[in-house]
Design a protein around this motif. Structure first.
Motif, PDB file in Angstrom:
ATOM      1  N   ILE A   1       0.324  -0.883   0.394  1.00  0.00           N
ATOM      2  CA  ILE A   1      -0.086  -0.022  -0.259  1.00  0.00           C
ATOM      3  C   ILE A   1       1.350   1.442  -0.171  1.00  0.00           C
ATOM      4  N   ARG A   2       2.362   1.150   1.136  1.00  0.00           N
ATOM      5  CA  ARG A   2       2.769   2.434   0.839  1.00  0.00           C
ATOM      6  C   ARG A   2       3.350   2.917  -0.804  1.00  0.00           C
ATOM      7  N   ARG A   3       3.882   1.472  -1.092  1.00  0.00           N
ATOM      8  CA  ARG A   3       4.069   1.640  -2.210  1.00  0.00           C
ATOM      9  C   ARG A   3       3.068   2.344  -3.397  1.00  0.00           C
ATOM     10  N   LEU A   4       2.250   1.977  -2.895  1.00  0.00           N
ATOM     11  CA  LEU A   4       1.408   2.690  -4.292  1.00  0.00           C
ATOM     12  C   LEU A   4       1.258   4.046  -4.859  1.00  0.00           C
ATOM     13  N   PRO A   5       1.579   4.419  -6.256  1.00  0.00           N
ATOM     14  CA  PRO A   5       2.333   5.887  -6.118  1.00  0.00           C
ATOM     15  C   PRO A   5       0.751   7.561  -5.616  1.00  0.00           C
ATOM     16  N   SER A   6      -0.293   6.649  -5.766  1.00  0.00           N
ATOM     17  CA  SER A   6      -1.150   7.722  -5.097  1.00  0.00           C
ATOM     18  C   SER A   6      -1.158   7.971  -3.865  1.00  0.00           C
ATOM     19  N   PHE A   7      -0.757   6.687  -2.903  1.00  0.00           N
ATOM     20  CA  PHE A   7      -0.980   6.509  -1.407  1.00  0.00           C
ATOM     21  C   PHE A   7       0.764   7.631  -0.948  1.00  0.00           C
ATOM     22  N   ARG A   8       1.375   7.489  -1.657  1.00  0.00           N
ATOM     23  CA  ARG A   8       2.599   8.544  -1.309  1.00  0.00           C
ATOM     24  C   ARG A   8       2.024   9.693  -1.793  1.00  0.00           C
ATOM     25  N   ARG A   9       1.682  10.293  -3.102  1.00  0.00           N
ATOM     26  CA  ARG A   9       0.863  11.834  -3.154  1.00  0.00           C
ATOM     27  C   ARG A   9      -0.122  12.061  -1.952  1.00  0.00           C
ATOM     28  N   TYR A  10      -0.758  10.846  -1.342  1.00  0.00           N
ATOM     29  CA  TYR A  10      -1.951  11.241   0.115  1.00  0.00           C
ATOM     30  C   TYR A  10      -0.955  11.843   0.810  1.00  0.00           C
ATOM     31  N   VAL A  11       0.178  10.681   1.790  1.00  0.00           N
ATOM     32  CA  VAL A  11       0.941  11.153   2.810  1.00  0.00           C
ATOM     33  C   VAL A  11       1.636  12.046   2.626  1.00  0.00           C
ATOM     34  N   GLU A  12       2.067  12.788   1.202  1.00  0.00           N
ATOM     35  CA  GLU A  12       2.874  13.491   0.964  1.00  0.00           C
ATOM     36  C   GLU A  12       2.058  15.353   0.911  1.00  0.00           C
ATOM     37  N   LYS A  13       1.278  14.987   1.113  1.00  0.00           N
ATOM     38  CA  LYS A  13       0.354  15.874   1.777  1.00  0.00           C
ATOM     39  C   LYS A  13      -0.059  15.532   3.543  1.00  0.00           C
ATOM     40  N   GLN A  14       0.008  15.074   3.445  1.00  0.00           N
ATOM     41  CA  GLN A  14      -0.241  15.346   5.296  1.00  0.00           C
ATOM     42  C   GLN A  14       0.944  16.080   5.890  1.00  0.00           C
ATOM     43  N   ASP A  15       0.684  15.943   7.605  1.00  0.00           N
ATOM     44  CA  ASP A  15       1.440  16.553   8.506  1.00  0.00           C
ATOM     45  C   ASP A  15       2.321  15.981   8.556  1.00  0.00           C
ATOM     46  N   SER A  16       3.559  16.026   9.256  1.00  0.00           N
ATOM     47  CA  SER A  16       5.268  15.242   9.485  1.00  0.00           C
ATOM     48  C   SER A  16       4.299  13.896  10.572  1.00  0.00           C
ATOM     49  N   GLY A  17       3.640  14.385  11.449  1.00  0.00           N
ATOM     50  CA  GLY A  17       3.738  13.370  12.618  1.00  0.00           C
ATOM     51  C   GLY A  17       2.960  12.498  11.785  1.00  0.00           C
ATOM     52  N   LYS A  18       1.342  12.983  11.040  1.00  0.00           N
ATOM     53  CA  LYS A  18       0.130  11.632  10.384  1.00  0.00           C
ATOM     54  C   LYS A  18       1.703  11.055   9.811  1.00  0.00           C
ATOM     55  N   GLN A  19       2.333  11.450   8.687  1.00  0.00           N
ATOM     56  CA  GLN A  19       3.558  10.838   7.657  1.00  0.00           C
ATOM     57  C   GLN A  19       4.316   9.684   8.612  1.00  0.00           C
ATOM     58  N   ILE A  20       4.688  10.197   9.933  1.00  0.00           N
ATOM     59  CA  ILE A  20       5.377   9.130  10.397  1.00  0.00           C
ATOM     60  C   ILE A  20       4.541   7.915  10.696  1.00  0.00           C
ATOM     61  N   GLU A  21       3.569   8.387  11.504  1.00  0.00           N
ATOM     62  CA  GLU A  21       2.427   7.491  11.892  1.00  0.00           C
ATOM     63  C   GLU A  21       1.497   6.641  10.371  1.00  0.00           C
ATOM     64  N   LEU A  22       2.218   6.946   9.584  1.00  0.00           N
ATOM     65  CA  LEU A  22       1.396   6.212   8.084  1.00  0.00           C
ATOM     66  C   LEU A  22       2.803   5.390   7.642  1.00  0.00           C
ATOM     67  N   LEU A  23       4.123   5.279   7.521  1.00  0.00           N
ATOM     68  CA  LEU A  23       4.530   4.972   6.670  1.00  0.00           C
ATOM     69  C   LEU A  23       5.075   4.220   8.249  1.00  0.00           C
ATOM     70  N   THR A  24       5.126   3.918   9.243  1.00  0.00           N
ATOM     71  CA  THR A  24       5.110   3.117  10.219  1.00  0.00           C
ATOM     72  C   THR A  24       4.929   2.414  11.123  1.00  0.00           C
ATOM     73  N   ASN A  25       3.221   2.458  11.401  1.00  0.00           N
ATOM     74  CA  ASN A  25       2.561   1.865  12.185  1.00  0.00           C
ATOM     75  C   ASN A  25       1.685   1.480  10.810  1.00  0.00           C
ATOM     76  N   ASP A  26       1.699   0.179  11.290  1.00  0.00           N
ATOM     77  CA  ASP A  26       0.447  -0.919  10.100  1.00  0.00           C
ATOM     78  C   ASP A  26      -0.484  -0.454  10.859  1.00  0.00           C
ATOM     79  N   SER A  27      -1.228  -0.604  11.910  1.00  0.00           N
ATOM     80  CA  SER A  27      -2.904  -0.533  12.498  1.00  0.00           C
ATOM     81  C   SER A  27      -3.351   0.448  11.910  1.00  0.00           C
ATOM     82  N   PHE A  28      -2.339   2.384  12.190  1.00  0.00           N
ATOM     83  CA  PHE A  28      -3.050   3.152  11.566  1.00  0.00           C
ATOM     84  C   PHE A  28      -3.117   3.385  10.591  1.00  0.00           C
ATOM     85  N   LEU A  29      -2.043   2.792   9.494  1.00  0.00           N
ATOM     86  CA  LEU A  29      -1.845   2.334   8.110  1.00  0.00           C
ATOM     87  C   LEU A  29      -3.816   1.732   7.744  1.00  0.00           C
ATOM     88  N   LYS A  30      -3.606   0.792   8.305  1.00  0.00           N
ATOM     89  CA  LYS A  30      -4.952  -0.059   8.013  1.00  0.00           C
ATOM     90  C   LYS A  30      -6.107   0.918   8.214  1.00  0.00           C
TER      91      LYS A  30
END
Lengths: 433, 689
Positions: free
Chosen positions: B342-371
């Motif tokens: 999921i993290r590798r999907l281009p559209s998801f990466r674009r989405y992550v870039e738009k979020q603030d940094s705290g949420k970015q880290i959460e999204l990229l590291t925490n599986d359950s948050f990602l889910k």
């Protein structure tokens, strides 16, 4: 008018026969005199020819059944192989014998077997002293069977040594039958076409029970006036008469005219018949549709005939393929360079020549062209690039199965197949739009 | 045929994907079958009524005078089906099923390829008819005696006796059973013979068959059905008048295949029922194949199926491509690998870039948050679909009535345009809005009403407000009517003034004034309202018709690999052959074969060398020269000092290799032996494709 007379048959039967076969008395009396008496041997084979519906089949059938002569009647179109034909003859022979014992299926593969089985069948019957008649309708089909069938039938009397006469009925002349190797010449007899007077007489004979004979014959007169120019087929005319009679009677039924008011009736029916000539007669619309139309009193214009639906929807590339094929068929090869290449000289000079060629080419009909040329023209008339995919090639084949193109020469597919375009200019115009 | 399990690791839920794919396909398949049944219903009903009419009439009034006088024609239905021959099978199957249920058990389907002669046709016909009644006794595959008996039957008279025996049998059945059967069939059901491809039959066979059967129409109630692909004119072309006068032809036209496709697209793609979607390019490929090549709806559906299979096979995350109810469960059972996917999907990466940094880290590291986030996004996507479809239909209502159709006439064109990029940025959209601003009132009102209906029927919840707004517009339009009549009075009075003044100067003046006032005059209320409506529609479009590529996680639902699909569906045999022979490395993946452009490598297979050499030749190829060139190329690798012996005398082995390669080329259809010149062959292909 020659009255039918023959010592061998009762006069009542002959009179009945005469009423059944109007306008064919001379032929019937001729046949009767050839047939002779029941037990007398007759000519081995008789060949009767004449146009469609000149009464050949009908006369033969009525003659044989009214006089109760033992006979077999076979249509050669229906029994399309010699085996089927021979077996059918034997089967009918069995069934017309009065002995009820054998109805077992017969197997007869060759003419030799046939002669043997024929002898058996005839020998086992009490009617063996009578002439047996074998009538082969649509005898032109015999030519497509094995080479020995036709000559053998012509001298069947000799081969079987039995009292049998073979009658061949056909629409074409004997000269087209005669095999190269020679054969027994049958007695040929011609049934001339019915004249308009004959047609009138025959058609008027069967008038509907509700109306008088005069009324009906007046109607037939009008009908023949319209249709005689295009159709002399008795069957077809009778069919048309029956179809349109209800319309003719309409004024009488409504009480607007009486049965004698011929002029009024004529005015009513004439345009109707003309319309019928353009539609029903050509089978553009079916007779049941026509009847329904009459019944509802609607205008025939609202029902489109078969020819009205000429438009064919084709996929994009199929259209171009067909156009390319048409161009390839009707343009000579040497003009290709001029028409389809971007850079070519001398356009103005050739303009006149082009027109001249086109008309003559259309008269000559399509010429075959190789696949390569078709594709080359296709590439040049389609604007964007066409990839030579399997889809394109399969479309060519499907155009062939749709009979829009036809393949010329049945040689190997790999060997540069050649095609012809079979559609008309109008069709191409409709497509190119 | 597609082995999902070939991928060894199960971390990508292959099993589940397979099951999802299958269930989805089954749903779609049943849906399409339903659609096709509905579409054909009209045609089949017409045919059934025709068939039931055809022979009952004769039976009823056999005694009437007209019926005695007319000779009986064979009732014939000419069924014009269009050029998409591949679809016909389905229609015929449906037809024979319907006939079997309603009219008659005696149906024979004949194809031209089975009937080269009248004999084969009769055999086939009788085989089918007699088998359809008694399946148990196999007439065909029996011993010699059986066969010979079988052969006798091969005529019309035996068919008639069979028919008599069969109908008699049904008559003598027990009353209860008889009633049962007579409710479905009549006493003597017609025998229906369907000629599937009328065009391919030879004239003679058809003529003979019609002549024969017309002679027995009294004993055997036969009905013919001609399947016609082109136009009914073909009947007249195939049959002479003497034969066609034996037929009583009625015409039936099936639905055009383009309409058929529109319905299929409407029901399969423009709906939120199925989670799987086609991307713009893929849809374009499928539609192009349809329009440019075959007109075959079957092929379109097959292509669609291929897309589904390919999507579920190649995209590991397609496991989430399911109904909304299952999404939650599936999201939470995702493995770590899948989360990484999921993290590798281009559209998801674009989405992550738009979020603030705290949420970015959460999204990229925490599986359950990602889910959790994924689930939310997927729900958004579902809602988007629902809204998208409704608004698309609304927009189509507008664009489809504009002159010249700047955005396409069909909804599928609009759909493609919307998927491709932001539709409101295109010129066509701009021009269609311009046109929409010029619509007259009645059109506008009916369109608005249609839109209201569409939005009311859609399942989206957001549209309550929109509907209200549209209704408001409608009432405003109605109010306008009252005002309009007043306005008309004003204009009338001004015109009256105009008539009073006869002076030329004054007239000119007033005219100028009038013109001036008209130009400067504020827009009428109707025009204002019209602008408002169009602007509102525009705002709806901007809000809801965002292209799917802009949505996060669209990769899960959308299949976009158009090149793969094109490779599968648009086979190019000649190009492939050329590539294989010209550049064997492409297929063989052997490093040694990698050639540097124009040169001919001697390590390539013999046939490749021969092929390349033949490309350099003209129409006729001299075999000796060719062999010479071949041996030169082959010998180039061997030591050059060995040339003394081989220069004038070609090695036997090389000779043999050459001959084999040439005959292989001949087999492939590139050359053929020529009769024009001895020891020359002719080329059959041109250019390098």
């Amino acid at each position: 008018m020659p009255n039918l007379e023959h010592p061998a048959y009762p006069a009542a039967d002959l009179l009945h026969l005469e009423s059944l076969v109007p306008c064919r008395e001379s032929q019937v009396s001729m046949l009767l005199s050839i047939f002779g008496e029941r037990q007398q041997f007759s000519i081995p084979s008789i060949f009767i020819y004449g146009h469609t519906s000149s009464g050949k089949t009908y006369v033969m059938q009525t003659l044989l059944t009214t006089l109760q002569l033992p006979h077999v009647f076979v249509n050669c179109v229906e029994y399309f192989t010699s085996r089927l034909l021979l077996e059918e003859i034997l089967l009918q022979l069995q069934s017309c014998s009065s002995e009820p014992e054998q109805t077992s299926p017969v197997h007869c593969d060759t003419l030799n077997d046939f002669v043997r089985l024929f002898k058996q069948a005839v020998a086992s019957r009490e009617l063996q002293d009578q002439t047996i008649y074998i009538v082969l309708d649509r005898a032109e089909q015999l030519r497509e069977m094995e080479a020995n069938i036709l000559p053998a039938f012509l001298r069947l009397q000799e081969l079987t040594d039995r009292n049998v006469t073979v009658v061949l009925l056909s629409e074409i002349v004997w000269e087209l039958f005669r095999p190269n190797v020679g054969c027994f010449e049958p007695f040929t007899m011609y049934f001339p076409d019915y004249s308009i007077g004959h047609l009138q007489k025959i058609l008027s004979q069967n008038h509907p029970p509700e109306y008088s004979a005069d009324f009906y014959s007046a109607y037939i007169n009008i009908l023949l006036g319209v249709f005689y120019m295009v159709c002399r087929d008795l069957k077809e005319l009778r069919h048309l008469a029956a179809l349109n009679f209800a319309k003719y009677c309409e004024p009488v039924v409504r009480g607007e005219a009486n049965e004698r008011d011929t002029r009024k009736l004529w005015k009513n029916i004439e345009p109707h018949l003309k319309k019928a000539m353009q539609t029903v007669y050509l089978r553009e619309i079916s007779s049941s549709q026509w009847e329904r139309l009459q019944h509802d009193g609607g205008e025939p214009g609202q029902l489109k005939g078969l020819s009205a639906h000429t438009h064919v929807e084709l996929p994009y590339y199929s259209k171009f393929l067909l156009i390319a094929a048409y161009l390839a068929s009707y343009n000579p090869v040497r003009t290709d360079k001029r028409f389809f290449l971007k850079h070519h000289g001398k356009i103005r000079k050739t303009n006149f020549m082009k027109k001249h060629e086109k008309t003559s080419n259309h008269l000559l009909g399509p010429k075959p062209f190789p696949l390569d040329r078709l594709l080359a023209i296709l590439y040049s008339i389609v604007d964007n690039r066409v990839a030579p995919t399997a889809n394109i090639f399969s479309q060519i084949t499907s155009l062939v199965t749709l009979q829009l193109l036809s393949m010329v020469g049945q040689n190997d597919q790999l060997d540069g197949p050649r095609y012809k375009c079979t559609v008309s200019l109008d069709f191409i115009r409709a497509i190119a739009r | 045929a597609h082995d999902f399990r070939s991928r060894s690791d199960d971390s990508e839920d292959t099993e589940l994907r397979f099951i999802t794919c299958q269930s989805l396909w089954n749903q779609i398949k049943s849906e399409t079958e339903q659609i096709q049944e509905d579409l054909n219903k009209q045609l089949l009903d017409n045919l059934v009524s025709f068939l039931s009419r055809s022979h009952s009439q004769f039976q009823e009034k056999m005694t009437e005078w007209t019926c005695r006088m007319k000779f009986r024609e064979i009732p014939t239905a000419a069924l014009v089906l269009g050029v998409n021959v591949t679809d016909h099978d389905l229609t015929f199957r449906g037809l024979s099923d319907v006939l079997q249920d309603n009219i008659t058990p005696y149906i024979a389907l004949l194809e031209a390829k089975d009937c080269p002669g009248i004999k084969n046709l009769m055999q086939k016909l009788m085989g089918q008819l007699m088998n359809c009644d008694i399946d148990v006794d196999s007439l065909e595959d029996e011993d010699c005696v059986q066969v010979s008996q079988n052969r006798i039957r091969c005529s019309m008279s035996s068919l008639i006796s069979w028919y008599e025996s069969v109908t008699k049998k049904t008559d003598s059945e027990t009353p209860s059973k008889k009633r049962n059967s007579s409710s479905r069939h009549w006493q003597s059901p017609p025998v229906v013979v369907i000629l599937k491809d009328m065009e391919s039959f030879t004239t003679k066979v058809l003529q003979d068959f019609i002549v024969i059967s017309s002679q027995h129409i009294h004993e055997l109630p036969l009905v013919l059905i001609f399947g016609i692909a082109t136009s009914p004119m073909i009947i007249h072309r195939l049959l002479p008048h003497s034969v066609s006068s034996l037929l009583c032809i009625e015409l039936f036209q099936s639905l055009s295949c383009k309409e058929h496709l529109s319905t299929i697209i409407d029901k399969l793609l423009l709906t939120s029922r199925f989670p799987f979607k086609l991307g713009e390019k893929v849809l374009q490929v499928l539609i192009n194949i349809f329009l440019y090549h075959d007109f075959s709806v079957q092929n379109f559906i097959k292509g669609f199926q291929l897309c589904i299979v390919e999507h579920f096979y190649s995209e590991p995350l397609s496991v989430l491509c399911c109904q909304l109810v299952d999404v939650k469960k599936r999201v939470y059972s995702l493995s770590h690998d899948q989360c990484e996917n999921i993290r590798r999907l281009p559209s998801f990466r674009r989405y992550v870039e738009k979020q603030d940094s705290g949420k970015q880290i959460e999204l990229l590291t925490n599986d359950s948050f990602l889910k959790e986030e994924t689930e939310k996004l997927l729900e958004d996507l579902h809602v988007y679909h629902e809204n998208y479809v409704s608004i698309l239909r609304c927009l189509h209502v507008f664009t489809s009535s504009l002159p010249k159709y700047p955005l396409g006439k069909q909804i599928r064109e609009l759909h493609c345009a919307c998927l491709e990029n932001r539709v409101w940025e295109t010129e066509e959209y701009e021009s269609s809005l311009q046109l929409a601003r010029m619509l007259n009132k009645t059109d506008l009102v009916t369109m608005l009403q249609q839109c209201v209906e569409i939005l009311m029927s859609s399942s989206g919840k957001e549209f309550d407000k929109t509907v209200e707004k549209l209704k408001e517009f409608l009432t405003q339009f109605q109010n306008l009517e009252a005002e309009a009549s007043q306005e008309r009075d004003v204009s009338v009075s001004s015109q009256k003034e105009l008539q009073k003044k006869t002076d030329l100067y004054h007239l000119q003046k007033t005219l100028l004034e009038l013109k001036e006032s008209r130009r400067s005059k504020k827009l009428t209320k109707f025009e204002m309202l019209r602008f408002e409506v169009v602007d509102y529609i525009d705002s709806l479009v901007r809000k809801y018709l965002v292209p799917a590529d802009d949505r996060t996680l669209h990769e899960i639902m959308y299949f976009n690999a158009a090149t793969v699909l094109r490779g599968h569906l648009n086979a190019a045999p000649r190009t492939a052959l050329h590539t294989a022979l010209n550049n064997p490395h492409w297929y063989l993946k052997n490093q040694a074969l990698k050639c540097d452009g124009g040169g001919i490598s001697n390590k390539a297979p013999d046939i490749c060398i021969v092929y390349k050499l033949h490309l350099e030749c003209g129409r006729l190829i001299n075999l000796v020269d060719w062999l010479e060139a071949f041996s030169t190329v082959v010998m180039a690798a061997e030591e050059p000092n060995a040339d003394a012996a081989s220069s004038d005398q070609v090695d036997d082995i090389i000779h043999a290799r050459f001959i084999r390669a040439v005959s292989e080329l001949e087999l492939l259809g590139f050359i053929k032996p020529s009769k024009q010149k001895t020891d020359h062959v002719a080329r059959l292909t041109w250019g390098g494709c």
